[in-house]
Write an enzyme that holds these catalytic residues in place. Structure first.
Site, PDB file in Angstrom:
ATOM      1  N   THR A  27       0.833  -1.205   0.127  1.00  0.00           N
ATOM      2  CA  THR A  27      -0.112   0.047   0.005  1.00  0.00           C
ATOM      3  C   THR A  27       0.780   1.271  -0.043  1.00  0.00           C
ATOM      4  O   THR A  27       2.212   1.151   0.181  1.00  0.00           O
ATOM      5  CB  THR A  27      -1.038  -0.002   1.212  1.00  0.00           C
ATOM      6  OG1 THR A  27      -0.177   0.150   2.525  1.00  0.00           O
ATOM      7  CG2 THR A  27      -1.658  -1.165   1.507  1.00  0.00           C
ATOM      8  N   ALA A  56       3.017  -1.156   4.829  1.00  0.00           N
ATOM      9  CA  ALA A  56       2.257  -0.009   5.326  1.00  0.00           C
ATOM     10  C   ALA A  56       3.373   1.019   5.364  1.00  0.00           C
ATOM     11  O   ALA A  56       4.273   1.159   5.882  1.00  0.00           O
ATOM     12  CB  ALA A  56       1.670  -0.288   6.516  1.00  0.00           C
ATOM     13  N   ILE A  82       7.302  -2.187   7.215  1.00  0.00           N
ATOM     14  CA  ILE A  82       7.542  -1.071   7.161  1.00  0.00           C
ATOM     15  C   ILE A  82       7.950  -0.181   5.913  1.00  0.00           C
ATOM     16  O   ILE A  82       9.067  -0.295   5.412  1.00  0.00           O
ATOM     17  CB  ILE A  82       8.259  -0.068   8.340  1.00  0.00           C
ATOM     18  CG1 ILE A  82       7.705  -1.087   9.602  1.00  0.00           C
ATOM     19  CG2 ILE A  82       7.964   1.142   8.386  1.00  0.00           C
ATOM     20  CD1 ILE A  82       6.178  -0.714  10.080  1.00  0.00           C
ATOM     21  N   LYS A  83       6.979   0.614   5.209  1.00  0.00           N
ATOM     22  CA  LYS A  83       7.319   1.163   3.858  1.00  0.00           C
ATOM     23  C   LYS A  83       8.112   2.550   3.999  1.00  0.00           C
ATOM     24  O   LYS A  83       7.230   3.427   4.836  1.00  0.00           O
ATOM     25  CB  LYS A  83       6.488   1.053   3.056  1.00  0.00           C
ATOM     26  CG  LYS A  83       6.570   1.165   1.206  1.00  0.00           C
ATOM     27  CD  LYS A  83       5.376   1.028   0.840  1.00  0.00           C
ATOM     28  CE  LYS A  83       5.596   1.257  -0.692  1.00  0.00           C
ATOM     29  NZ  LYS A  83       4.527   1.042  -1.578  1.00  0.00           N
ATOM     30  N   LEU A  84       9.043   2.947   3.797  1.00  0.00           N
ATOM     31  CA  LEU A  84       9.679   4.188   3.864  1.00  0.00           C
ATOM     32  C   LEU A  84      10.275   4.503   2.457  1.00  0.00           C
ATOM     33  O   LEU A  84      10.639   3.886   1.763  1.00  0.00           O
ATOM     34  CB  LEU A  84      11.181   3.920   4.690  1.00  0.00           C
ATOM     35  CG  LEU A  84      10.658   3.366   6.114  1.00  0.00           C
ATOM     36  CD1 LEU A  84      11.433   2.137   6.257  1.00  0.00           C
ATOM     37  CD2 LEU A  84      11.135   4.163   7.435  1.00  0.00           C
TER      38      LEU A  84
END
Ligand code: E4P
Length: 214
Positions: A27, A56, A82-84
């Site tokens: 996402t 996310a 964890i998307k960064l």
């Protein structure tokens, strides 16, 4: 090649999960905003439906903001990633999280050296955007091939998620290039199993079948 779904739409996810085709979900803030539901609630529901990694994304821009959001998101479900963003602060936060065993996906990658840096920082996944590169006249798939060679040359365990996928050709080329994962929009995925000659063939078989004696 693993198939991730690039959507937060539960109906689309459930439909494709029934076919056994979903290895994970990605996402981003735009995808979440489309669903008109609270972030945490939505991610937790997706994580229940899909057992694989569910990305996310943080929206903070400083390292402290990113880490604060990351720890909160990581507490929502075991399979959350964890998307960064691919920035200096994103790399620092990725490095810190990777040292703590928290899985990360570094996004908005447009050059092979950006991917190399994210891998060195400890990213579990990197997301190069092929469609957005094609949009500006570059060749998105060249980036995938280059990243694949680079990561292979140095034995990185970081996995390549081909992102910003817009067509069946993108999916085919990603698999030919040996990408680990393609993340496919929920609305595009059904077109992957369709072909007009398949439909025409079924139609003709049914027409001919009436001539088979009982
Ligand atoms: C997934 O990780 C990306 O956020 C997504 O594929 C971007 O796709 P878009 O370029 O079609 O918005």
């Amino acid at each position: 090649m693993k198939f991730f779904l690039d959507t937060a739409n539960l109906a689309q996810i459930e439909r494709i999960v029934r076919l056994g085709l979903v290895d994970g979900v990605t996402t981003n803030p735009s995808i979440i905003a489309k669903e008109g539901r609270p972030f945490k609630e939505l991610i937790q529901e997706i994580c229940k439906i899909v057992k694989g990694p569910v990305s996310a994304e943080v929206v903070g821009l400083t390292v402290d903001e990113m880490l604060k959001e990351a720890y909160e998101i990581a507490s929502w479900a075991e399979n959350v990633v964890i998307k960064l963003p691919m920035t200096e602060n994103g790399l620092e936060a990725t490095h810190r999280l990777s040292q703590e065993g928290i899985k990360t996906n570094v996004t908005l990658i447009f050059t092979a050296v950006q991917g190399l840096m994210a891998a060195k920082a400890g990213a579990t996944y990197i997301s190069p955007f092929v469609g957005r590169l094609d949009d500006i006249g570059a060749n998105g798939m060249d980036l995938i091939r280059n990243l694949k060679s680079m990561l292979h040359n140095y034995n990185f365990s970081t996995e390549i998620i081909v992102a910003s996928v817009r067509s069946i050709q993108h999916v085919e080329q990603a698999a030919i290039a040996g990408a680990d994962i393609a993340t496919i929009p929920g609305a595009l995925l059904p077109s992957l199993w369709k072909h007009p000659l398949t439909d025409k063939g079924i139609e003709q078989f049914l027409i001919d079948w009436v001539n088979v004696p009982a």
